[in-house]
Design a protein around this motif. Structure first.
Motif, PDB file in Angstrom:
ATOM      1  N   THR A  60       0.830  -1.198   0.000  1.00 31.36           N
ATOM      2  CA  THR A  60       0.000   0.000   0.000  1.00 31.36           C
ATOM      3  C   THR A  60       0.866   1.250   0.000  1.00 31.36           C
ATOM      4  OG1 THR A  60      -1.801  -1.141   1.151  1.00 31.36           O
ATOM      5  CG2 THR A  60      -1.789   1.253   1.264  1.00 31.36           C
ATOM      6  N   PHE A  61       0.457   2.244  -0.789  1.00 33.63           N
ATOM      7  CA  PHE A  61       1.225   3.470  -0.954  1.00 33.63           C
ATOM      8  C   PHE A  61       0.373   4.680  -0.585  1.00 33.63           C
ATOM      9  CE2 PHE A  61       2.893   0.299  -3.782  1.00 33.63           C
ATOM     10  CZ  PHE A  61       4.265   0.414  -3.644  1.00 33.63           C
ATOM     11  N   TYR A 113      -0.427  12.785  -6.730  1.00 34.30           N
ATOM     12  CA  TYR A 113       0.772  13.539  -6.358  1.00 34.30           C
ATOM     13  C   TYR A 113       1.493  12.741  -5.275  1.00 34.30           C
ATOM     14  CZ  TYR A 113       3.363  17.402  -4.029  1.00 34.30           C
ATOM     15  OH  TYR A 113       4.317  18.200  -3.448  1.00 34.30           O
ATOM     16  N   MET A 114       2.775  12.460  -5.473  1.00 34.28           N
ATOM     17  CA  MET A 114       3.558  11.706  -4.499  1.00 34.28           C
ATOM     18  C   MET A 114       4.936  12.337  -4.327  1.00 34.28           C
ATOM     19  SD  MET A 114       2.918   7.678  -5.548  1.00 34.28           S
ATOM     20  CE  MET A 114       3.849   7.074  -4.120  1.00 34.28           C
ATOM     21  N   ASN A 115       5.505  12.151  -3.141  1.00 38.89           N
ATOM     22  CA  ASN A 115       6.924  12.402  -2.988  1.00 38.89           C
ATOM     23  C   ASN A 115       7.670  11.384  -3.839  1.00 38.89           C
ATOM     24  OD1 ASN A 115       6.596  14.474  -1.020  1.00 38.89           O
ATOM     25  ND2 ASN A 115       6.333  12.905   0.563  1.00 38.89           N
ATOM     26  N   TYR A 116       8.679  11.829  -4.546  1.00 37.62           N
ATOM     27  CA  TYR A 116       9.387  10.912  -5.449  1.00 37.62           C
ATOM     28  C   TYR A 116      10.013   9.759  -4.675  1.00 37.62           C
ATOM     29  CZ  TYR A 116      11.747   9.927  -9.929  1.00 37.62           C
ATOM     30  OH  TYR A 116      12.162   9.370 -11.114  1.00 37.62           O
ATOM     31  N   THR A 117      10.461  10.014  -3.454  1.00 40.41           N
ATOM     32  CA  THR A 117      11.091   8.961  -2.658  1.00 40.41           C
ATOM     33  C   THR A 117      10.081   7.952  -2.124  1.00 40.41           C
ATOM     34  OG1 THR A 117      11.044  10.520  -0.801  1.00 40.41           O
ATOM     35  CG2 THR A 117      13.131  10.263  -1.969  1.00 40.41           C
ATOM     36  N   ASP A 118       8.776   8.267  -2.172  1.00 37.93           N
ATOM     37  CA  ASP A 118       7.758   7.293  -1.775  1.00 37.93           C
ATOM     38  C   ASP A 118       7.461   6.305  -2.890  1.00 37.93           C
ATOM     39  OD1 ASP A 118       7.551   8.433   0.699  1.00 37.93           O
ATOM     40  OD2 ASP A 118       5.799   9.647   0.209  1.00 37.93           O
ATOM     41  N   GLU A 261      -7.423  -1.697  -4.291  1.00 39.27           N
ATOM     42  CA  GLU A 261      -8.151  -0.776  -3.420  1.00 39.27           C
ATOM     43  C   GLU A 261      -7.532   0.610  -3.523  1.00 39.27           C
ATOM     44  OE1 GLU A 261      -9.430  -0.256   1.314  1.00 39.27           O
ATOM     45  OE2 GLU A 261      -8.113  -1.899   0.671  1.00 39.27           O
ATOM     46  N   HIS A 262      -8.365   1.622  -3.514  1.00 35.10           N
ATOM     47  CA  HIS A 262      -7.882   2.993  -3.400  1.00 35.10           C
ATOM     48  C   HIS A 262      -8.888   3.786  -2.585  1.00 35.10           C
ATOM     49  CE1 HIS A 262     -10.677   4.322  -6.659  1.00 35.10           C
ATOM     50  NE2 HIS A 262     -10.404   3.146  -7.172  1.00 35.10           N
ATOM     51  N   THR A 263      -8.413   4.483  -1.580  1.00 29.08           N
ATOM     52  CA  THR A 263      -9.303   5.239  -0.714  1.00 29.08           C
ATOM     53  C   THR A 263      -9.668   6.569  -1.372  1.00 29.08           C
ATOM     54  OG1 THR A 263      -7.477   6.309   0.462  1.00 29.08           O
ATOM     55  CG2 THR A 263      -8.259   4.198   1.314  1.00 29.08           C
ATOM     56  N   GLU A 264     -10.745   7.156  -0.903  1.00 29.99           N
ATOM     57  CA  GLU A 264     -11.208   8.436  -1.428  1.00 29.99           C
ATOM     58  C   GLU A 264     -10.787   9.552  -0.471  1.00 29.99           C
ATOM     59  OE1 GLU A 264     -12.735   9.109  -4.232  1.00 29.99           O
ATOM     60  OE2 GLU A 264     -13.072   7.051  -4.923  1.00 29.99           O
ATOM     61  N   MET A 274      -4.738  10.130   0.360  1.00 31.16           N
ATOM     62  CA  MET A 274      -5.394   8.859   0.086  1.00 31.16           C
ATOM     63  C   MET A 274      -4.328   7.774   0.036  1.00 31.16           C
ATOM     64  SD  MET A 274      -4.394   8.074  -3.252  1.00 31.16           S
ATOM     65  CE  MET A 274      -5.699   7.016  -3.900  1.00 31.16           C
ATOM     66  N   THR A 275      -4.750   6.533  -0.138  1.00 35.65           N
ATOM     67  CA  THR A 275      -3.822   5.422  -0.327  1.00 35.65           C
ATOM     68  C   THR A 275      -4.324   4.536  -1.455  1.00 35.65           C
ATOM     69  OG1 THR A 275      -4.941   3.975   1.280  1.00 35.65           O
ATOM     70  CG2 THR A 275      -3.160   5.396   2.114  1.00 35.65           C
ATOM     71  N   PHE A 276      -3.405   3.793  -2.058  1.00 35.99           N
ATOM     72  CA  PHE A 276      -3.795   2.777  -3.039  1.00 35.99           C
ATOM     73  C   PHE A 276      -2.974   1.519  -2.798  1.00 35.99           C
ATOM     74  CE2 PHE A 276      -0.474   5.289  -5.096  1.00 35.99           C
ATOM     75  CZ  PHE A 276       0.354   4.342  -5.687  1.00 35.99           C
ATOM     76  N   THR A 277      -3.584   0.377  -3.063  1.00 31.10           N
ATOM     77  CA  THR A 277      -2.958  -0.922  -2.796  1.00 31.10           C
ATOM     78  C   THR A 277      -2.742  -1.681  -4.100  1.00 31.10           C
ATOM     79  OG1 THR A 277      -3.973  -1.067  -0.607  1.00 31.10           O
ATOM     80  CG2 THR A 277      -3.188  -3.126  -1.587  1.00 31.10           C
ATOM     81  N   VAL A 278      -1.522  -2.138  -4.298  1.00 33.59           N
ATOM     82  CA  VAL A 278      -1.136  -2.893  -5.488  1.00 33.59           C
ATOM     83  C   VAL A 278      -0.994  -4.366  -5.110  1.00 33.59           C
ATOM     84  CG1 VAL A 278       0.644  -3.233  -7.247  1.00 33.59           C
ATOM     85  CG2 VAL A 278       0.052  -0.912  -6.481  1.00 33.59           C
TER      86      VAL A 278
END
Length: 299
Positions: A60-61, A113-118, A261-264, A274-278
């Motif tokens: 999850t990210f 939008y993410m931090n590149y290091t994430d 899964e991805h949260t709203e 939010m988060t998303f799961t791969v």
């Protein structure tokens, strides 16, 4: 009338400036993204009798999800600092799609939008290789297929330097180092960068998002059982880095993946987090033996 062209995206971005936090933008009709290759694979009938997972891994990210009409709102509710640069980038390619291959069209199109290091290093390397010009590529002579593959990657992920001042505009994306070796040396600079992309850009790279976690788990497993062999029913990070094994349709020896899964984000409260799961699986023929951590076959 088609709305997925780069020109249409640029036009939408221009008009988006007219809508602020107190103006409700018009809603588009949700439909399938044009030329989207991927589909949710885990309920495919072929997995029931013909194939089985050799391994499975999820991760999850954390990210922030914005919509197209947020581009001209200031942070933290919008992406004002990047709006002009994104307009230039989006004008060069069709919108890659939203979640699950769907496109809300118009102003509700999502952007992450993410931090590149994430973002895992394997994904960063893939992005940078795609952004290099053929002349800068590490593999020397470029065939026409290589050029087409690299062109398809361009502008999927926009990497920017993080603004140093609250009202600073970001004019352009980061130019990647000319070689992967130099990029590895300059990884500490990634802490100063962010990346913006449509959810649809994820799907062609999903195994890369979990490859490092799989490799770390495998190393820990080998250390725990004392074998040092790296064999087991776990996912092999090297296999997951091989996108040639990854395909929309399940097959023996192949890799399948999906955002399960991805949260709203709580948009009504001005929040964008939010988060998303791969989830990723490698496949084998049904009834084939798995190799356990002790080297024995497991049926």
């Amino acid at each position: 009338m088609k709305v997925d062209s780069g020109l249409a995206a640029a036009q939408l971005l221009s008009v988006a400036a007219a809508f602020g936090a107190h103006n409700e933008p018009p809603k588009g009709v949700v439909g399938p993204t044009e030329n989207f290759l991927w589909a949710e694979p885990f309920h495919d009938h072929r997995l029931v009798n013909k194939l089985q997972p050799a391994c499975s891994i999820e991760r999850t990210f954390a990210a922030h999800e914005f919509q197209l009409h947020d581009l001209y709102e200031h942070a933290p509710a919008g992406l004002w600092a990047f709006g002009d640069a994104l307009k230039t980038i989006f004008s060069g390619r069709p919108y890659p799609g939203g979640w699950d291959g769907l496109d809300p069209h118009m102003y509700e199109r999502p952007l992450l939008y993410m931090n590149y290091t994430d973002m895992p290093v394997a994904v960063r390397e893939w992005i940078e290789e795609g952004e290099r010009t053929p002349e800068d590529a590490d593999d020397g002579e470029q065939s026409e297929d290589d050029k087409k593959t690299r062109a398809a990657r361009k502008n999927l992920f926009a990497v920017f330097e993080r603004p140093t001042e609250p009202l600073a505009k970001v004019a352009k994306t980061v130019t990647p180092p000319k070689t992967a070796a130099k990029a590895a040396l300059l990884r500490p600079l990634d802490a100063k960068r962010v990346v913006i992309f449509a959810p649809g850009a994820l799907y062609g790279t999903l195994p890369l998002w979990v490859a490092e976690a799989a490799g770390a788990a495998g190393a820990a497993e080998s250390k725990a059982d004392g074998s040092g062999s790296g064999n087991g029913s776990r996912c092999d990070g090297k296999v997951l880095r091989n996108l040639g094994l990854y395909a929309p349709k399940p097959k023996d020896g192949g890799v399948i993946a999906w955002v399960t899964e991805h949260t709203e984000p709580a948009r009504s409260k001005g929040e964008r987090a939010m988060t998303f799961t791969v989830k990723v699986q490698t496949l084998q023929a049904a009834g084939a033996a798995k190799i356990g951590g002790d080297g024995r076959d497991e049926l």
